[in-house]
Design a protein around this motif. Structure first.
Motif, PDB file in Angstrom:
ATOM      1  N   ARG A  44       0.832  -1.206   0.000  1.00 14.54           N
ATOM      2  CA  ARG A  44       0.000   0.000   0.000  1.00 14.54           C
ATOM      3  C   ARG A  44       0.866   1.255   0.000  1.00 14.54           C
ATOM      4  O   ARG A  44       0.558   2.233  -0.691  1.00 14.54           O
ATOM      5  N   ALA A  48       1.020   4.128  -2.861  1.00 11.99           N
ATOM      6  CA  ALA A  48       0.783   5.537  -2.536  1.00 11.99           C
ATOM      7  C   ALA A  48       1.904   6.421  -3.063  1.00 11.99           C
ATOM      8  O   ALA A  48       1.687   7.601  -3.391  1.00 11.99           O
ATOM      9  N   ARG A  50       3.380   6.033  -5.885  1.00  7.13           N
ATOM     10  CA  ARG A  50       3.185   6.118  -7.335  1.00  7.13           C
ATOM     11  C   ARG A  50       4.496   5.991  -8.124  1.00  7.13           C
ATOM     12  O   ARG A  50       4.835   6.856  -8.953  1.00  7.13           O
ATOM     13  N   LEU A 154       7.244  10.678  -0.700  1.00  7.07           N
ATOM     14  CA  LEU A 154       6.284  10.007   0.185  1.00  7.07           C
ATOM     15  C   LEU A 154       6.972   9.741   1.519  1.00  7.07           C
ATOM     16  O   LEU A 154       8.009   9.081   1.564  1.00  7.07           O
ATOM     17  N   LEU A 203      -3.505   5.120   6.541  1.00  8.29           N
ATOM     18  CA  LEU A 203      -3.519   3.868   5.801  1.00  8.29           C
ATOM     19  C   LEU A 203      -3.731   2.731   6.798  1.00  8.29           C
ATOM     20  O   LEU A 203      -3.546   2.914   8.008  1.00  8.29           O
ATOM     21  N   TYR A 209       0.517   8.798   6.031  1.00  5.04           N
ATOM     22  CA  TYR A 209       1.433   9.192   4.958  1.00  5.04           C
ATOM     23  C   TYR A 209       1.195  10.640   4.531  1.00  5.04           C
ATOM     24  O   TYR A 209       0.106  11.206   4.701  1.00  5.04           O
ATOM     25  N   ARG A 211       2.100  12.686   0.855  1.00  5.20           N
ATOM     26  CA  ARG A 211       2.657  12.632  -0.498  1.00  5.20           C
ATOM     27  C   ARG A 211       2.742  14.053  -1.039  1.00  5.20           C
ATOM     28  O   ARG A 211       1.805  14.850  -0.889  1.00  5.20           O
TER      29      ARG A 211
END
Length: 215
Positions: A44, A48, A50, A154, A203, A209, A211
């Motif tokens: 995950r 997140a 990417r 991140l 999460l 998190y 980003r």
């Protein structure tokens, strides 16, 4: 003595930072702590972040290299993941398990040994709370520096459970460094470093998190 005392080399006060120098014990503790869901949790996190095929990725505070190894196949052999950690023991452990497109170096987040604009993506998971509190803004500024314009960031941190009893239990096991609310821990250091925050939130598996992108 909590398990955190066995794993972490921390000063008496969590804000002074510390390192983890027992990689095998840490791997056991992490497997237990995620209740068998460690792979799902870090998948995950990777999603997140990417990542893209061909990305040059830096994992700050990489520890045993777990997140790096999750990211490595996503960036494909045309990309590369570099892991950095202040603990030689963790770097040695990660290096012995490194995929072909991963390398690991000893270093501190607040003094990254890389040129400006070296990376497309910087990630940092469960690492900021190990840094001395006065070093955290500098570390995020360093992450900004080594990212190319348009590069992504991140940062993920542990999110203590809401209930008082559960929070107390986690603190007793892990030590004071993981008792902070991640929103207080990170504060405004990400936008203050020059990043544009795109998303933040909770999460599964007690993770939080942020980003962001470098303009």
């Amino acid at each position: 003595m909590g398990l955190g005392k066995l794993l972490h080399r921390h000063d008496e006060h969590a804000d002074e930072g510390g390192t983890i120098d027992r990689p095998r014990a840490y791997e056991v503790f992490a497997s237990i702590g995620f209740l068998g869901g460690r792979r799902a949790a870090f998948t995950r996190l990777a999603a997140a972040a990417r990542p893209r095929a061909g990305d040059r990725v830096l994992d700050v505070g990489c520890g045993t290299g777990y997140l790096s190894r999750v990211l490595a196949p996503v960036v494909t052999p045309s990309g590369h993941v570099t892991g950095l950690d202040p603990s030689p023991a963790m770097i040695e452990y990660a290096t012995r398990r490194a995929p072909a497109n991963c390398t690991y170096v000893v270093g501190a987040g607040q003094d990254l040994p890389f040129p400006d604009g070296s990376f497309d993506l910087v990630v940092s998971s469960l690492a900021v709370h190990h840094m001395p509190v006065e070093a955290r803004p500098g570390a995020v500024r360093e992450m900004f520096r080594v990212l190319r314009p348009g590069g992504r960031l991140l940062i993920a941190e542990f999110r203590p459970p809401a209930g008082h009893l559960a929070r107390h239990l986690v603190g007793a096991l892990s030590g004071p460094a993981m008792r902070h609310d991640p929103r207080d821990l990170l504060g405004t250091v990400v936008p203050d470093a020059g990043f544009e925050v795109e998303a933040e939130g909770d999460l599964p598996y007690l993770l939080y998190y942020v980003r962001a992108t470098r303009p």
